[in-house]
Structure formats: structure tokens, C-alpha cells
Design a protein around this motif. Sequence first.
Motif, mmCIF file in Angstrom:
data_model
loop_
_atom_site.group_PDB
_atom_site.id
_atom_site.type_symbol
_atom_site.label_atom_id
_atom_site.label_comp_id
_atom_site.label_asym_id
_atom_site.label_seq_id
_atom_site.Cartn_x
_atom_site.Cartn_y
_atom_site.Cartn_z
ATOM 1 N N PRO A 669 57.670 39.710 88.957
ATOM 2 C CA PRO A 669 58.936 39.561 88.223
ATOM 3 C C PRO A 669 59.871 38.507 88.800
ATOM 4 C CG PRO A 669 58.381 41.884 88.434
ATOM 5 C CD PRO A 669 57.414 41.128 89.294
ATOM 6 N N PHE A 670 59.766 38.219 90.089
ATOM 7 C CA PHE A 670 60.653 37.191 90.647
ATOM 8 C C PHE A 670 59.883 35.981 91.182
ATOM 9 C CE2 PHE A 670 60.031 40.632 93.756
ATOM 10 C CZ PHE A 670 59.447 39.968 94.815
ATOM 11 N N SER A 671 58.609 35.849 90.770
ATOM 12 C CA SER A 671 57.792 34.731 91.250
ATOM 13 C C SER A 671 57.186 33.894 90.134
ATOM 14 C CB SER A 671 56.654 35.241 92.144
ATOM 15 O OG SER A 671 57.131 35.962 93.250
ATOM 16 N N CYS A 672 56.761 34.536 89.052
ATOM 17 C CA CYS A 672 55.969 33.841 88.053
ATOM 18 C C CYS A 672 56.327 34.329 86.648
ATOM 19 C CB CYS A 672 54.470 34.059 88.299
ATOM 20 S SG CYS A 672 53.951 33.766 90.015
ATOM 21 N N VAL A 673 55.934 33.521 85.664
ATOM 22 C CA VAL A 673 56.112 33.875 84.254
ATOM 23 C C VAL A 673 54.791 33.633 83.542
ATOM 24 C CG1 VAL A 673 57.295 33.336 82.094
ATOM 25 C CG2 VAL A 673 58.559 33.312 84.240
ATOM 26 N N ASP A 674 54.282 34.662 82.890
ATOM 27 C CA ASP A 674 53.025 34.541 82.129
ATOM 28 C C ASP A 674 51.916 33.910 82.976
ATOM 29 O OD1 ASP A 674 54.243 35.638 79.869
ATOM 30 O OD2 ASP A 674 54.929 33.669 79.179
ATOM 31 N N GLY A 675 51.854 34.313 84.225
ATOM 32 C CA GLY A 675 50.769 33.848 85.083
ATOM 33 C C GLY A 675 50.979 32.491 85.702
ATOM 34 N N GLN A 676 52.137 31.842 85.474
ATOM 35 C CA GLN A 676 52.420 30.544 86.076
ATOM 36 C C GLN A 676 53.611 30.651 87.018
ATOM 37 O OE1 GLN A 676 52.609 27.587 82.728
ATOM 38 N NE2 GLN A 676 51.226 26.479 84.097
ATOM 39 N N CYS A 677 53.502 29.975 88.170
ATOM 40 C CA CYS A 677 54.512 30.098 89.215
ATOM 41 C C CYS A 677 55.072 28.715 89.547
ATOM 42 C CB CYS A 677 53.899 30.709 90.471
ATOM 43 S SG CYS A 677 52.862 32.174 90.150
ATOM 44 N N PRO A 678 56.364 28.468 89.241
ATOM 45 C CA PRO A 678 56.974 27.163 89.535
ATOM 46 C C PRO A 678 57.444 27.065 90.977
ATOM 47 C CG PRO A 678 58.560 28.550 88.428
ATOM 48 C CD PRO A 678 57.273 29.361 88.516
ATOM 49 N N ALA A 679 57.867 25.872 91.350
ATOM 50 C CA ALA A 679 58.315 25.635 92.724
ATOM 51 C C ALA A 679 59.795 25.913 92.905
ATOM 52 C CB ALA A 679 58.007 24.197 93.132
ATOM 53 N N PHE A 680 60.526 26.157 91.817
ATOM 54 C CA PHE A 680 61.942 26.475 91.934
ATOM 55 C C PHE A 680 62.338 27.388 90.782
ATOM 56 C CE2 PHE A 680 61.794 22.751 89.218
ATOM 57 C CZ PHE A 680 62.740 23.004 88.237
ATOM 58 N N ALA A 681 63.485 28.005 90.938
ATOM 59 C CA ALA A 681 64.044 28.839 89.880
ATOM 60 C C ALA A 681 65.553 28.664 89.923
ATOM 61 C CB ALA A 681 63.675 30.305 90.079
ATOM 62 N N GLY A 682 66.147 28.267 88.813
ATOM 63 C CA GLY A 682 67.565 27.965 88.810
ATOM 64 C C GLY A 682 67.832 26.776 89.705
ATOM 65 N N THR A 683 68.622 26.969 90.731
ATOM 66 C CA THR A 683 68.938 25.877 91.663
ATOM 67 C C THR A 683 68.302 26.088 93.031
ATOM 68 O OG1 THR A 683 70.960 26.994 92.394
ATOM 69 C CG2 THR A 683 71.154 25.491 90.511
ATOM 70 N N LEU A 684 67.316 26.971 93.131
ATOM 71 C CA LEU A 684 66.736 27.316 94.432
ATOM 72 C C LEU A 684 65.238 27.030 94.481
ATOM 73 C CD1 LEU A 684 68.439 30.785 95.008
ATOM 74 C CD2 LEU A 684 69.010 28.637 96.172
ATOM 75 N N PRO A 685 64.743 26.327 95.506
ATOM 76 C CA PRO A 685 63.292 26.266 95.742
ATOM 77 C C PRO A 685 62.782 27.664 96.069
ATOM 78 C CG PRO A 685 64.461 24.609 97.038
ATOM 79 C CD PRO A 685 65.498 25.542 96.495
ATOM 80 N N THR A 686 61.643 28.019 95.521
ATOM 81 C CA THR A 686 61.129 29.370 95.756
ATOM 82 C C THR A 686 60.417 29.488 97.100
ATOM 83 O OG1 THR A 686 59.108 28.803 94.566
ATOM 84 C CG2 THR A 686 60.884 29.848 93.298
ATOM 85 N N LYS A 687 59.720 28.445 97.532
ATOM 86 C CA LYS A 687 58.966 28.489 98.785
ATOM 87 C C LYS A 687 59.176 27.203 99.561
ATOM 88 C CE LYS A 687 55.092 31.426 97.217
ATOM 89 N NZ LYS A 687 55.304 31.461 95.751
ATOM 90 N N TYR A 688 58.898 27.277 100.870
ATOM 91 C CA TYR A 688 58.911 26.060 101.681
ATOM 92 C C TYR A 688 57.495 25.598 102.021
ATOM 93 C CZ TYR A 688 58.551 29.298 105.698
ATOM 94 O OH TYR A 688 58.166 30.279 106.587
ATOM 95 N N ASP A 689 56.494 26.410 101.656
ATOM 96 C CA ASP A 689 55.098 26.016 101.770
ATOM 97 C C ASP A 689 54.338 26.793 100.705
ATOM 98 O OD1 ASP A 689 54.883 28.594 102.765
ATOM 99 O OD2 ASP A 689 54.531 27.974 104.844
ATOM 100 N N GLN A 690 53.044 26.941 100.846
ATOM 101 C CA GLN A 690 52.283 27.655 99.828
ATOM 102 C C GLN A 690 52.509 29.158 99.852
ATOM 103 O OE1 GLN A 690 48.302 25.386 100.617
ATOM 104 N NE2 GLN A 690 48.160 26.242 98.578
ATOM 105 N N VAL A 691 52.966 29.682 100.967
ATOM 106 C CA VAL A 691 52.966 31.129 101.171
ATOM 107 C C VAL A 691 54.362 31.734 101.228
ATOM 108 C CG1 VAL A 691 52.196 32.983 102.709
ATOM 109 C CG2 VAL A 691 50.771 30.940 102.426
#
Length: 715
Positions: A669-691
Motif C-alpha cells: 500500500p505504500f510502495s507500489c501500485v498495480d504491481g509497479q513501484c516508482p522511485a518517488f512518491a509526491g515530493t519524496l524519494p522512496t529509497k536510497y538504493d534497491q532495498v
Amino acid sequence: MTQQNNATMPEADDATEVTHPRVIRADIQGLRAVAVIAVIVNHVIAWPSGGFAGVDVFFVISGFLITGLLLRDHEQHGAISLAGFYARRIRRIVPAALTVIVVTATVGYFLFNRARGLSTIWDGVCSLLFVANWRFTALGTDYFHATDPASPLQHYWSLSVEEQFYLVWPWLVIIVLAIATRLLRSPARARVALAVVMAALVVVSFLYAVQQTASSPAAAYFSTFSRAWELGAGALLAIAAPVLAKLPAGIRFVVGWLGLLALLWSFVQVTDETPFPGPGAALAVGATMLIIAGGIGGRQRSLFVLDNPVSVYLGNLSYSLYLWHFPVLIFVLLLMPEQTPTVTAIILGLTLAISMISFYLVEQPFHHSPLLRRSGSRAARREAWQAWRDRFGAHAILATVALMVVGVIVGLSSFSVLRDHTPMAAPVAAPVVAENPEVQLQADLAAALTATAWPDNLSPSIDDAMSQTSNTNPARRCFDIGDTPNVDDCTWGNRSAPKHMYLVGDSTAMAYAPAFKAMAEASGDQWQITTIGLYGCRFTDVLVQNDGDGVMDACPQRKQDVADRIRADAPQLVVMSNAFALGQSTDRRPLSTGDLVASTLAEAASYNAPGRIVYLAPPPLGAPLGQCYSTVSSPIDCAVNVDAVWNDFESAFEAAAPATGDHAVSSLPFSCVDGQCPAFAGTLPTKYDQVHMTVQYSEHVAPAIRWALIAQGVM
């Protein structure tokens, strides 16, 4: 870590028969061609699986040729000229290597993201100082850098290994020959003494390689000490050359072909799973020794695979091919990420074309220049330089013009790239009024997947996020290697709160720690939350192998200490979060999803907290930001699908947790949509590496995690 790096190619005009100093050995040049082709093709299309063993071929060749030069120098002059030796190395190695470093670092600075561009510059500095292997060892054994994208200069590690070896080996040859000659009063016996010393070093280095490969594969792969036996094997051949030259032609024919077939077999038989370099490199090393030994007594024309004009030419070109192929591969795949057959052809074609230009305009002119040569009188030096200008003057002019043209092209293309890829605001979903915070997060993630350019309002920027790594995590010390930290120092919120929660696990739990800290602080006087674990250490009852420095030593005690504290505190809730990734036991036995899930449940059972355990899934693997994020990429290049292994783990935990009265919480719910995961959400990068989530995004998703725990009825 994948084993995909080439070795340096020794001097082309050093491929001479020990007993005939000025005769170039065609079979060795052909052997170089076979090795470099195997390595390049392995890098480009990942076949043959053991093509990376070409590194060992070049080490053996180098040890043979360089030791032969030293011995000839001693036999002809009664001494070895170290000044002359190192001058030859500089003329041969440095000009072409420096050219590639400068071009690669410059192009990388303009095309890579900021962190990778700066890292490439440092890689270049270390490569020029011949300590690249030390740098890549440090990065390869650093848990937080292990998934970084490959440096376009990573192949320079082997050049560093060779030059470090040759800082010591000539001195050792001089000392041993001087002492042995004085004591034994016979050049032949002195040679035997040198062979004994070299054989002892080979044995010690090989045993060290076997031991280090078992304990720290990444360090062993780049280590001069674990590679010295390969160079030493070639040196032994050079020392034994007078004896090997007496082999009958029929035996040499059999030995040569046996070696070639064994070498080709090693390229197929060796894989990424083979313990390497000890003992996995032994087959390639032994095969190379047979080929070289078979040609010592005379030309091996019957070995037509090696002794033909095409193979010899590619062997002459091998150093330039080596230097250029990896930067070309990295940059082409950056511009054309989908590796179609056409892209593969472009990589191979560019490598060959650029290598030929470099060979004729840089490598050969400097190799044959009077630079650092002792030419006697001033008139003799002037005459030598004039002869060089007459032969190579046009090459120097062409090289200068070519570098200017490349500089203009790089500058214009970089300006065009920066102009065409100026970051702009991407679509951002309008705020959704809803009690469930997951709704807004899903809207932000969906908007990110439709963005056509990197937003200019990301805070932090992705460059900054990647440079922060885990060092800004407030709970870093609670997951660090060493003695188990004080639980009180890892507890957030009101220490007298009536409810106590633990978050435990590996570095994925550490990435969640800012969210749980925020939850504790927002709960008022309701919750105190302890976040503790160890990065790289799966909280399972089976010890899962991790090659991070010090992880395996600290892991068992950390898990035991945490379990003891949980049993003593009897908290209202324990949240466990480990990586959703396959692994191996400490004896390198593969562990399946079922094994790891069952082992996680067994570890949780030791906490004596039935019905109070929550298995919080880590976010699915993201894109390799260091590779996909650049001045020539768009957000969709860093959007990835949920990986199959993650789905397997999530399904297994959702099925297993209720059976023990516990709970499983998904991160989708806070990582991906319909099986796809972007590198940012809103104004925030989600990760700093792959994990790992950024600290800012972890804090941002705290309400969603709290919502999920409330929905499970545990908070």
C-alpha cells in the motif's frame, strides 16, 4: 557480487621466447586474443559463464613474460635494471590507461547522476595510483555498497594487482639471485633456488586464496595476496624454461592442445557459484601453463587456433580492448538500457573501433617513445626523439585532434542532454481526503508512474538521498556491528508508557525504524517502541550467510541478546522485518522461501509472545538508482515490477502467520501500485538504493503502518 572483470594485458612486445629474446610468440598473442574475447563476451552477454576466468590467463602470461625479461636482463648484464624495468612498465601501461580514465571520468561526470559521477572520479584516481583493487574490495565488502552499480573503471582492479605484484617481485628476484649465486656459485643452481622460493610463494598464496574465498569471496576476488599464485605460476614457467625447451615436439604438441581444450572447458565449467579464485581458478591457470609450456621449445604452428594472423592481431590489440570494453558497455547500456541484438552489436563494434584508434594513436606511440629511456648523450637523446617524431609524429597530431573532437562532442552532447532533460515538476496527485492514509499514498505513487520527467521539487533530491545512505538513520547505532547496544538507547517515545513494542530484524527493519520512532512520538503516553537488530543479519533461527564485514561474527549473539530481552520485557507487540530474498546457510547450502519463512517463525517462537508477532514485509526491490537515475533517464526508467521472490515470501507469510495466531502486514500500500513501484512518491524519494527506504519516506509512511497495525487489531 558477480565475477565479471578482465585482467590487464601485458606488453605486446614482451611476448618473447625466453631463450630467443626478440622472437614474438604468436601462440601467446593468440592466447591473449582467446582470453580477451572470452572476458568481453562474458561481460556483454553473460556467456560463457566462466569467461571471467580470462583474468587468470592474463595473470599467468604476465608472470611468465615479466619474469623472463628479468632473468634475461640478469643473464646478459649480470644485474637487473630496476629503473629500466619500471620505465618500460610506465611507457606501456600508463598512457593508454590514463587516456581511458580521463575520458571515462569526463563522460561519467556529465551522464551519470551526481553520486555515481563523483564515485567514478575517485575510481579513476585510485586506478591511476594502482590501488583500485583496494577500493573495490572495500566497497564490495561494505554491506551498504554491495548493490551499487558496477563502476565503468572496475576492471582496473587487475591492473592494480599486477603492478602491486611487480613492486615486490623484481626486488625479490634480485635478492634471491644475489644470495644464491654467492652461496651456490652457480647460475643454474641460483635459478633452482629462485624456483624453490617462487614455488613456496605459490603454495602459500593458493592456500590463502582458498581460505579467503571461503570466508570473504569479495575480498578474495580483488586481493593481490589471493591472486599472487597465478602470477607466480607464470613466473615458475619462465624459471623452468631451459628445461621445458628440451621437450620433444610430439609432447609439446599434446601439451599445447590439451591446455587449449582445458582452457576452453574452464570458460564453460566455471560459474558465478564456483569458489573463485581459490580453488576455482586452478583449471584456467593450469591450462594456460600447459599452452605456454608447449610453445617454449619452438613455434607451435599446429596450434592454429592461436597461431594465425587474426588471433595474433587481436592479441596485439588486447590491452586496448581490455581498457575500453567495460566503459563502452556501461555507457551504451546507460543510453540504451534494453540490450537488444542491435545494442549488443553496437557495444562490440564500438569497443573494437575505439580500441583500434587508441592502439595506433596512443598505445603504440608512447610505448615506443624515448620517454624515460637512457639514451646517453644529449645528441643521442635528440636523435632518438627525432626518430620517434618521424615515425609517430602524425599519430600524435591525430591523437590530439581526436581528443579535441571527442571533447567537443562530449561537451555538445552533454549540453544537449542537460537542456533536453532539465528537471521539471511531474504530475502530483491532488490531496485525497480520506481517513485511511494509504489512499493518499496510492495516489502519489500512481502519479509518479505517469511522470515524464524527474520532479524539481523532490526533497531530498535523489542525488542527496543516495549520498545519505543509512548514516542519517536515527537508529543506525542500534543495528550496527559490534556489541549489542543498550536497549534504552534504542527506545523511542515515553519510557513510562504502558505499552511496549519491539521492531527487530535486519537492515530492512532499520529502514523502518524512523517510521516506528515517529509512531512512538505521535502516540503521546501510549507506546514506547524499541528498534533493534543488525544489518545483514536475518532474524531467523538458521544463520543466513552474509559476506558483509563482521556480520557473521556478530549475528548469533545479537539475535540471542534481543530474544533474551524480549522474553524479559514481555512487550505487547513484536514486529519482525527481514529481507525477502533467498540465501544460503553458512555452509553455502541454498535456502528456499519455505526454509526461510519457517526459520523466521521458529525465531519468533523463541520470544514467547504467541499472538503478538507481526511479520512486516519489506518494500519490494526497487530499481538500481545508481544505474537507472541519470541525466539521460526519466522516472519510468526507475520504475520496476514487484519481483517474484517478494510475492512468494509475502504469500508464505500471509498463509503461515494466522496458523500461529500471529499477523502479516504487506508493504504494497505504500510502495507500489498495480504491481509497479516508482522511485518517488509526491515530493519524496522512496529509497536510497534497491532495498532501503529513505529516512524521510519511512517517516512519511508511519501513519499507513499504524493504520495497518490497527486494522490487524494489534495496536
